[in-house]
Design a protein around this motif. Structure first.
Motif, PDB file in Angstrom:
ATOM      1  N   PRO A  79       0.794  -1.231   0.000  1.00 39.82           N
ATOM      2  CA  PRO A  79       0.000   0.000   0.000  1.00 39.82           C
ATOM      3  C   PRO A  79       0.834   1.293   0.000  1.00 39.82           C
ATOM      4  N   MET A  80       1.908   1.333   0.794  1.00 41.58           N
ATOM      5  CA  MET A  80       2.746   2.541   0.845  1.00 41.58           C
ATOM      6  C   MET A  80       3.404   2.795  -0.499  1.00 41.58           C
ATOM      7  N   ALA A  81       3.989   1.734  -1.068  1.00 36.61           N
ATOM      8  CA  ALA A  81       4.694   1.848  -2.350  1.00 36.61           C
ATOM      9  C   ALA A  81       3.721   2.204  -3.476  1.00 36.61           C
ATOM     10  N   ASP A  82       2.500   1.650  -3.421  1.00 33.26           N
ATOM     11  CA  ASP A  82       1.487   1.950  -4.448  1.00 33.26           C
ATOM     12  C   ASP A  82       1.184   3.441  -4.464  1.00 33.26           C
ATOM     13  N   MET A  83       0.883   3.998  -3.282  1.00 26.12           N
ATOM     14  CA  MET A  83       0.481   5.398  -3.231  1.00 26.12           C
ATOM     15  C   MET A  83       1.652   6.334  -3.495  1.00 26.12           C
ATOM     16  N   ALA A  84       2.860   5.947  -3.068  1.00 29.69           N
ATOM     17  CA  ALA A  84       4.042   6.779  -3.343  1.00 29.69           C
ATOM     18  C   ALA A  84       4.306   6.815  -4.851  1.00 29.69           C
ATOM     19  N   ALA A  85       4.143   5.670  -5.521  1.00 29.55           N
ATOM     20  CA  ALA A  85       4.333   5.619  -6.975  1.00 29.55           C
ATOM     21  C   ALA A  85       3.346   6.549  -7.670  1.00 29.55           C
ATOM     22  N   SER A  86       2.089   6.480  -7.260  1.00 31.44           N
ATOM     23  CA  SER A  86       1.058   7.302  -7.885  1.00 31.44           C
ATOM     24  C   SER A  86       1.294   8.791  -7.619  1.00 31.44           C
ATOM     25  N   ALA A  87       1.814   9.105  -6.431  1.00 32.96           N
ATOM     26  CA  ALA A  87       2.103  10.515  -6.095  1.00 32.96           C
ATOM     27  C   ALA A  87       3.235  11.068  -6.959  1.00 32.96           C
ATOM     28  N   VAL A  88       4.349  10.351  -7.063  1.00 33.83           N
ATOM     29  CA  VAL A  88       5.456  10.861  -7.889  1.00 33.83           C
ATOM     30  C   VAL A  88       5.065  10.871  -9.368  1.00 33.83           C
ATOM     31  N   ALA A  89       4.161   9.957  -9.761  1.00 32.03           N
ATOM     32  CA  ALA A  89       3.759   9.856 -11.171  1.00 32.03           C
ATOM     33  C   ALA A  89       2.937  11.060 -11.635  1.00 32.03           C
ATOM     34  N   ALA A  90       2.401  11.820 -10.685  1.00 29.58           N
ATOM     35  CA  ALA A  90       1.614  13.013 -11.045  1.00 29.58           C
ATOM     36  C   ALA A  90       2.500  14.224 -11.302  1.00 29.58           C
ATOM     37  N   ILE A  91       3.811  14.090 -11.053  1.00 26.27           N
ATOM     38  CA  ILE A  91       4.731  15.230 -11.182  1.00 26.27           C
ATOM     39  C   ILE A  91       5.348  15.231 -12.592  1.00 26.27           C
TER      40      ILE A  91
END
Ligand code: CDP
Ligand code: CDP
Length: 210
Positions: A79-91
């Motif tokens: 879960p942590m890695a999933d949301m971190a990936a999605s967060a950086v992917a928006a940049i």
């Protein structure tokens, strides 16, 4: 010379993109790239530095510093890695930093790549574009089973709500949002097991390639 064949496999979280793309690559004799791993590895680097994955400067630096060995890490899923990936992917600067690697990977010998924007941004001229989906309940069930099989304690309702949140974040970002390319072939696998989804995808690919 023949133009190398690129096959784009996009779709929402846990739709079975990776499973499908890997099998297509094996059968067609093409290299395979899981582009989600790139965003996951960037997110992991930012978390390791104790920074916020939404912090554009940190995330861009992490993307530029990415090394091949980062993609082999065992802690890129959860879960942590999933949301971190999605967060950086928006940049936008993070996406820009990862673009050449993905294009170089596919350009030389062709490839099957899976992700969110392969057919829309990375390879808009891909020979075949598949947009693989399944209902959110079915995708949550698949991810829950995967976690459980790995021995990770998971809560089914929480897995489903995390998938909903991540899909919404991926679909609503201004840059390279999750959406089918105009010329993508849609494949709804809600009622298919992995073998049936693969057979259906291979039929679509063969039809498109002629
Ligand atoms: O790459 P993505 O997150 O879209 O999915 P995945 O990592 O390939 O995981 C999908 C999971 O669902 C795997 O455990 C598959 O065995 C299973 N599955 C599938 O891929 N396709 C189906 N039609 C049904 C189940
Ligand atoms: O396997 P799953 O579908 O859960 O995720 P993934 O394909 O490994 O992607 C993780 C995250 O990376 C996604 O939620 C997207 O935010 C991002 N991603 C992206 O923006 N563009 C791609 N081409 C691949 C992944």
């Amino acid at each position: 010379a023949l133009k190398p064949i690129v096959i784009a496999v996009d779709g929402p979280a846990a739709a079975g993109k990776g499973t499908l793309a890997r099998r297509l690559a094996t059968v067609l004799g093409l290299p395979y790239l899981d582009t989600g791993l790139l965003y996951r590895a960037v997110g992991r680097r930012v978390l390791d530095a104790g920074a916020d994955p939404r912090d554009a400067a940190h995330a861009e630096a992490a993307a530029r510093a990415l090394q091949p060995a980062d993609l082999d890490r065992a802690d890129l899923r959860g879960p942590m890695a999933d949301m971190a990936a999605s967060a950086v992917a928006a940049i936008p600067a993070v996406r820009a930093a990862l673009l050449d690697f993905q294009r170089d990977f596919g350009r030389a010998h062709g490839a099957v790549l899976d992700g969110r924007d392969i057919g829309t941004v990375v390879f808009p001229d891909a020979a075949v574009k598949l947009f693989v989906t399944a209902s959110v309940a079915e995708r949550a069930r698949r991810r829950f089973l995967e976690l459980t099989a790995r021995g990770v304690a998971a809560d089914a309702a929480q897995v489903e709500s995390e998938i909903r949140d991540r899909d919404a974040q991926d679909a609503n970002r201004p840059v390279a949002p999750l959406r089918p390319a105009q010329d993508a072939l849609a494949l709804d696998t809600s009622a298919m097991d992995a073998d049936a989804a693969f057979a259906a995808a291979l039929a679509l690919v063969r039809e498109r390639l002629g």
